[in-house]
Design an enzyme around this catalytic site. Structure first.
Site, short mmCIF file in Angstrom:
data_model
loop_
_atom_site.label_atom_id
_atom_site.label_comp_id
_atom_site.label_asym_id
_atom_site.label_seq_id
_atom_site.Cartn_x
_atom_site.Cartn_y
_atom_site.Cartn_z
N LYS A 181 0.87 -1.19 0.00
CA LYS A 181 0.00 0.00 0.00
C LYS A 181 0.90 1.24 0.00
O LYS A 181 1.40 1.67 1.02
CB LYS A 181 -0.88 -0.02 1.26
CG LYS A 181 -2.21 0.67 1.17
CD LYS A 181 -2.22 2.11 0.74
CE LYS A 181 -2.12 3.10 1.87
NZ LYS A 181 -1.89 4.48 1.41
N GLU A 256 9.31 2.23 10.76
CA GLU A 256 10.35 3.22 10.43
C GLU A 256 9.64 4.57 10.44
O GLU A 256 8.87 4.86 9.52
CB GLU A 256 10.93 2.94 9.05
CG GLU A 256 11.51 1.55 8.87
CD GLU A 256 12.79 1.33 9.66
OE1 GLU A 256 13.38 2.33 10.13
OE2 GLU A 256 13.17 0.18 9.84
N CYS A 290 13.11 11.46 6.17
CA CYS A 290 13.11 11.08 7.58
C CYS A 290 14.50 11.28 8.18
O CYS A 290 14.66 11.58 9.34
CB CYS A 290 12.69 9.63 7.72
SG CYS A 290 13.68 8.51 6.74
N GLU A 385 9.39 17.64 13.64
CA GLU A 385 9.77 17.25 12.29
C GLU A 385 8.90 18.04 11.31
O GLU A 385 7.68 17.92 11.33
CB GLU A 385 9.54 15.75 12.07
CG GLU A 385 9.97 15.31 10.69
CD GLU A 385 9.63 13.85 10.38
OE1 GLU A 385 8.50 13.43 10.67
OE2 GLU A 385 10.51 13.16 9.85
#
Ligand code: NDP
Length: 493
Positions: A181, A256, A290, A385
């Site tokens: 997905k 992750e 990331c 972030e």
């Protein structure tokens, strides 16, 4: 814009070797470079997801893939790698068309890495050995590892092909089946990748694709009873929700997740290289990584000069159409994401805006590369972030202080250290709580080594041995080598 390759009019799901068009929502696929709709996505609803999981289950239970020897599977995996390489330009173009990532980077880094994922995992699977124990010499105990079953593989929009291909390669190398997905924003190249995987000889049903939004398609997938494993890359909040629902069914997960990595520049560094590394750390991949070195910690004695040079280079970045091979910084993924990133340039408090902070007019989702000097590591710009081309500088005096600042974060994905002083480098590599530490190099992604984060950056690791452990389950079988006496329960005394 180049139109050398075909863009599908509609991106469907792909189940057991055929495309599956759902009755569900149609969603636009947009080129971030100019905001145009380039295709549309047919969203997979729970029924389509059920078919995909069913196909993966059928392939796992009754198909040839998991029963093949590693040699035969390996040959097919190498063929996938060869096809990815042969179609690298097309894959890069499709990826650029829905992600806005610079073509040059997609061709140089992302597509070669996707091919490597398949060759690397073919090798890992071919070398995977079992164990034999002889605690009692009359018995031989053999430990063999087996594929787990149906893996749900969910990936984000910021590096769709490298991230998704790693999950697929790891899952199928050990004999599992998969339902993939991708993000609904970036389905184009991943859909082509799945076709190439089947063209290479992976049997239909081993890799299935469902396209659609996270809360619709993604959720139906992770809640499906037929899923045995979940591998997720994405945001921390989503990861937390997925991990809890998987835990309720005792389904193993790897996560992750996000990061706010410290990039520490010591006065003892080769400052020219540290400057190059700091710019790459925050502005490559359009700032959407990331792994981004988004908190740049600079030792105060060199800070003025270093920051001035960083700003001059930031002002000179070649911003533009990601299809142009000269472009260094393209648009972010969407207008909503641009507004989100730029919101951090408002209400600065004691932080100081050094450059940027605005949108770039015209079509497409471009924004000025932005740099802020934070008053301290407590600033929202040092703790959140942002996932865009937005760097936050923080000053420090001592090594102890740098390590403390690096660790003062809810994230722990990566850290960068720039110094030519060996004891400093070694100490940082031991004391910074992050899954990956790069010393004098930006983003060396060693595919064989464990990759993943501490704290809110994740759970579990991807990499050769970590994936072997995750995607297989051990069976311990003991064999009597002699005929050891057995107690005769109920026998004559
Ligand atoms: P999201 O968490 O929003 O999405 C990741 C994937 O999960 C997408 O496919 C998404 O679908 C899907 N999803 C979203 N909600 C659900 C749900 N409720 N149930 C099931 N699936 C769901 O992350 P982003 O796409 O915004 O990606 C950015 C994030 O990913 C950043 O935080 C970044 O740090 C992290 N990331 C981590 C990496 C790592 O290796 N540690 C690497 C790259 C990124 P859809 O998008 O279609 O809604």
């Amino acid at each position: 814009m180049l139109t050398k390759w075909q863009v599908p009019q509609a991106v469907t799901s792909h189940i057991a070797g055929s495309s599956a068009t759902a009755q569900g929502q149609r969603l636009p696929i947009v080129y971030p470079g100019d905001g145009r709709i380039v295709s549309e996505l047919c969203e997979a609803d729970a029924h389509v997801v059920d078919m995909a999981v069913g196909a993966a289950r059928e392939a796992f239970d009754h198909g040839p893939w998991r029963r093949m020897g590693t040699e035969e599977r390996g040959i097919i995996m190498h063929r996938v790698a060869a096809l990815v390489t042969a179609h690298a330009e097309e894959l890069a173009w499709l990826e650029c068309l829905n992600s806005g990532l610079p073509m040059a980077r997609l061709q140089r880094i992302h597509m070669p890495r996707a091919a490597q994922n398949f060759t690397m995992f073919a090798e890992v699977a071919s070398q995977a050995a079992g164990q034999v124990f002889t605690q009692d010499p009359r018995c031989l105990t053999m430990v063999t590892r087996h594929p787990v079953g149906v893996a749900a593989l969910l990936s984000p929009w910021n590096a769709p092909v490298p991230l998704t291909s790693m999950k697929i390669a790891a899952a199928i190398a050990f004999g599992n089946s998969a339902v993939v997905k991708p993000s609904e924003l970036t389905p184009l190249a991943v859909a082509r990748l799945v076709q190439l995987i089947e063209e290479a000889g992976v049997p239909p049903g081993v890799v299935n694709l469902v396209n659609g939004r996270g809360p619709i398609t993604g959720q139906a997938l992770i809640n499906h009873d037929g899923v045995d494993l979940v591998s997720f890359t994405g945001g921390t909040a989503t990861g937390r929700a997925i991990a809890s629902s998987a835990a309720a069914r005792l389904v193993p997960v790897t996560m992750e997740l996000g990061g706010k990595s410290a990039n520490i520049i010591f006065a003892s560094a080769d400052l020219d290289r540290a400057l190059d590394g700091a710019l790459l750390g925050i502005f490559s991949n359009n700032g959407q990584q990331c792994l981004a070195g988004s908190r740049i910690l600079v030792q105060r004695s060199i800070a003025d000069d270093f920051i001035q040079r960083f700003l001059a280079r930031t002002a000179a970045l070649r911003i533009g159409d990601p299809m142009d091979p000269a472009t260094e910084l393209g648009p972010v993924i969407s207008d909503a994401h641009r507004r989100h990133v730029l919101s951090f340039a408002d209400n600065l408090g004691d932080d100081r805006l050094l450059i940027g902070g605005g949108a770039i007019d015209g079509p497409g989702f471009y924004l000025e590369p932005t740099v802020v000097l934070a008053a301290s590591n407590a600033s929202v710009r040092a703790q959140t972030e942002m996932f865009g081309p937005f760097a936050t500088f923080i000053l420090f005096d001592t090594e102890d202080e740098a390590i403390a600042i690096a660790n003062d974060s809810r994230f722990g994905l990566a850290a960068y250290v720039w110094t030519d002083h060996l004891p400093t480098a070694l100490r940082c590599s031991r004391e910074i709580r992050a899954g990956v530490i790069w010393v004098n190099t930006p983003m060396m992604r060693e595919l064989r080594a464990p990759f993943g984060g501490f704290k809110d950056s994740g759970m579990g690791r991807e990499g050769a041995q970590d994936c072997l452990a995750f995607y297989t389950e051990p069976t311990t079988a003991s064999f009597a080598m002699t005929q050891p006496p057995l107690q005769k329960l109920g026998g004559e005394g």
